[in-house]
Design a protein around this motif. Structure first.
Motif, PDB file in Angstrom:
ATOM      1  N   TYR A 141       0.852  -1.193   0.000  1.00 21.83           N
ATOM      2  CA  TYR A 141       0.000   0.000   0.000  1.00 21.83           C
ATOM      3  C   TYR A 141       0.888   1.242   0.000  1.00 21.83           C
ATOM      4  O   TYR A 141       1.955   1.265   0.615  1.00 21.83           O
ATOM      5  N   TRP A 142       0.415   2.267  -0.667  1.00 18.90           N
ATOM      6  CA  TRP A 142       1.079   3.574  -0.616  1.00 18.90           C
ATOM      7  C   TRP A 142       0.083   4.616  -0.147  1.00 18.90           C
ATOM      8  O   TRP A 142      -1.053   4.693  -0.639  1.00 18.90           O
ATOM      9  N   TYR A 143       0.558   5.396   0.810  1.00 18.05           N
ATOM     10  CA  TYR A 143      -0.189   6.537   1.317  1.00 18.05           C
ATOM     11  C   TYR A 143       0.723   7.759   1.244  1.00 18.05           C
ATOM     12  O   TYR A 143       1.945   7.633   1.196  1.00 18.05           O
ATOM     13  N   ARG A 144       0.119   8.942   1.304  1.00 22.05           N
ATOM     14  CA  ARG A 144       0.931  10.138   1.442  1.00 22.05           C
ATOM     15  C   ARG A 144       0.284  11.064   2.461  1.00 22.05           C
ATOM     16  O   ARG A 144      -0.936  11.028   2.683  1.00 22.05           O
ATOM     17  N   GLN A 145       1.132  11.889   3.076  1.00 21.85           N
ATOM     18  CA  GLN A 145       0.665  12.838   4.070  1.00 21.85           C
ATOM     19  C   GLN A 145       1.212  14.206   3.702  1.00 21.85           C
ATOM     20  O   GLN A 145       2.434  14.397   3.680  1.00 21.85           O
ATOM     21  N   ILE A 146       0.306  15.099   3.405  1.00 23.52           N
ATOM     22  CA  ILE A 146       0.665  16.460   3.034  1.00 23.52           C
ATOM     23  C   ILE A 146       0.606  17.328   4.276  1.00 23.52           C
ATOM     24  O   ILE A 146      -0.470  17.537   4.828  1.00 23.52           O
ATOM     25  N   HIS A 147       1.778  17.758   4.716  1.00 19.15           N
ATOM     26  CA  HIS A 147       1.916  18.726   5.804  1.00 19.15           C
ATOM     27  C   HIS A 147       0.871  18.601   6.910  1.00 19.15           C
ATOM     28  O   HIS A 147      -0.031  19.402   7.031  1.00 19.15           O
ATOM     29  N   SER A 148       0.981  17.540   7.716  1.00 14.83           N
ATOM     30  CA  SER A 148       0.156  17.382   8.914  1.00 14.83           C
ATOM     31  C   SER A 148      -1.320  17.129   8.628  1.00 14.83           C
ATOM     32  O   SER A 148      -2.130  17.117   9.554  1.00 14.83           O
TER      33      SER A 148
ATOM     34  N   ARG B 134       1.879  20.422  -5.573  1.00 13.87           N
ATOM     35  CA  ARG B 134       0.952  19.860  -4.590  1.00 13.87           C
ATOM     36  C   ARG B 134       1.274  18.422  -4.224  1.00 13.87           C
ATOM     37  O   ARG B 134       0.662  17.863  -3.309  1.00 13.87           O
ATOM     38  N   ASP B 135       2.186  17.803  -4.949  1.00 17.13           N
ATOM     39  CA  ASP B 135       2.608  16.441  -4.613  1.00 17.13           C
ATOM     40  C   ASP B 135       3.686  16.420  -3.548  1.00 17.13           C
ATOM     41  O   ASP B 135       4.111  15.340  -3.118  1.00 17.13           O
ATOM     42  N   THR B 136       4.161  17.576  -3.131  1.00  9.86           N
ATOM     43  CA  THR B 136       5.134  17.626  -2.042  1.00  9.86           C
ATOM     44  C   THR B 136       4.478  17.074  -0.778  1.00  9.86           C
ATOM     45  O   THR B 136       3.459  17.590  -0.314  1.00  9.86           O
ATOM     46  N   ALA B 137       5.059  15.991  -0.253  1.00 11.25           N
ATOM     47  CA  ALA B 137       4.432  15.285   0.865  1.00 11.25           C
ATOM     48  C   ALA B 137       5.387  14.201   1.358  1.00 11.25           C
ATOM     49  O   ALA B 137       6.431  13.944   0.749  1.00 11.25           O
TER      50      ALA B 137
ATOM     51  N   GLY C  60       8.766   6.835   6.035  1.00 11.27           N
ATOM     52  CA  GLY C  60       8.399   7.333   4.720  1.00 11.27           C
ATOM     53  C   GLY C  60       9.493   8.086   3.994  1.00 11.27           C
ATOM     54  O   GLY C  60      10.623   8.219   4.470  1.00 11.27           O
ATOM     55  N   THR C  61       9.152   8.564   2.811  1.00 11.92           N
ATOM     56  CA  THR C  61      10.036   9.398   1.991  1.00 11.92           C
ATOM     57  C   THR C  61       9.431  10.779   1.883  1.00 11.92           C
ATOM     58  O   THR C  61       8.279  10.915   1.445  1.00 11.92           O
ATOM     59  N   SER C  62      10.200  11.787   2.243  1.00  9.15           N
ATOM     60  CA  SER C  62       9.745  13.166   2.087  1.00  9.15           C
ATOM     61  C   SER C  62      10.091  13.629   0.680  1.00  9.15           C
ATOM     62  O   SER C  62      11.256  13.812   0.343  1.00  9.15           O
ATOM     63  N   LEU C  63       9.074  13.776  -0.147  1.00  7.74           N
ATOM     64  CA  LEU C  63       9.265  14.210  -1.525  1.00  7.74           C
ATOM     65  C   LEU C  63       9.046  15.711  -1.623  1.00  7.74           C
ATOM     66  O   LEU C  63       8.002  16.216  -1.190  1.00  7.74           O
ATOM     67  N   THR C  64      10.015  16.391  -2.194  1.00  7.18           N
ATOM     68  CA  THR C  64       9.890  17.823  -2.448  1.00  7.18           C
ATOM     69  C   THR C  64       9.881  18.039  -3.952  1.00  7.18           C
ATOM     70  O   THR C  64      10.826  17.633  -4.647  1.00  7.18           O
ATOM     71  N   VAL C  65       8.812  18.629  -4.459  1.00  8.78           N
ATOM     72  CA  VAL C  65       8.736  18.961  -5.872  1.00  8.78           C
ATOM     73  C   VAL C  65       9.216  20.391  -6.042  1.00  8.78           C
ATOM     74  O   VAL C  65       8.682  21.317  -5.420  1.00  8.78           O
TER      75      VAL C  65
END
Lengths: 116, 110
Positions: free
Chosen positions: B34-41, B81-84, B103-108
């Motif tokens: 499974y993949w989830y993402r969390q955008i800034h809290s 907006r994918d930064t998460a 997780g991995t913190s992705l910065t676009v």
């Protein structure tokens, strides 16, 4: 709007106090999960309820307790609060008692608890 | 549940594909990825999941290696907006609670 409602959004309270966080799951979901996310920490699983009964426990302190009511909403009670309890508390819900659907969990937007 | 390993952080240029790797060498045959993402809290958001076959939805593609020891989440055209923080989780379809790693913190980057 994910369909999972958490209230309140923000809560500031003093050490030693007791608070109750509320979660209304998405319509049709029977399972509710509580997670804690402290600053600079990952999501820590606390406890799961399915259709009113406790299903699984994670890293939940004895000062914390939860329950799920007949209408399926859940409450997380935090007592004798300490500064270290300051965190984001997330509730998630899913359809299946075993916890997983095609979409896994649906999370609420969280309650930010600040203990001063 | 399978233990997963992800790089702590990644950058991606806006408009380019973001490829996020995940190692899950201990995954069992009946555990999904499974993949989830969390955008800034905000509350974590479901992205995609798969068992053996590659999967694609409106958000992303999931490529799982044949031996199922690793997978890659692909965001085809990353936006700001994918930064998460992106979480990869191995869990049985009929299992219980998810255990999130770091997780991995992705910065676009624009």
């Amino acid at each position: 709007d994910s369909g999972v409602t958490q209230t309140p959004k923000h809560l500031i309270t003093a050490t030693g106090q007791r608070v109750t966080l509320r979660c209304s799951p998405r319509s049709g979901d029977l399972s509710v999960y509580w997670y804690q996310q402290s600053l600079d920490q990952g999501l820590q699983f606390l406890i799961q309820y399915y259709n009113g009964e406790e299903r699984a426990k994670g890293n939940i302190l004895e000062r914390f307790s939860a329950q799920q009511f007949p209408d399926l909403h859940s409450e997380l009670n935090l007592s004798s609060l300490e500064l270290g309890d300051s965190a984001l508390y997330f509730c998630a819900s899913s359809v299946a008692g075993a916890g997983l659907t095609n979409y896994g969990y649906t999370f609420g937007s969280g309650t930010r608890l600040t203990v001063v | 549940d399978a233990k997963t390993t992800q790089p702590p952080s990644m950058d991606c240029a806006e408009g380019r594909a973001a490829n996020l790797p995940c190692n899950h060498s201990t995954i069992s045959g009946n555990e999904y990825v499974y993949w989830y993402r969390q955008i800034h809290s905000q509350g974590p958001q479901y992205i995609i999941h798969g068992l053996k076959n590659n999967e694609t939805n409106e958000m992303a593609s999931l490529i799982i290696t044949e031996d199922r020891k690793s997978s890659t989440l692909i965001l085809p055209h990353a936006t700001l907006r994918d930064t998460a923080v992106y979480y990869c989780i191995g869990s049985m379809y009929t299992g219980n609670q998810f255990y999130f790693g770091t997780g991995t913190s992705l910065t676009v980057i624009p």
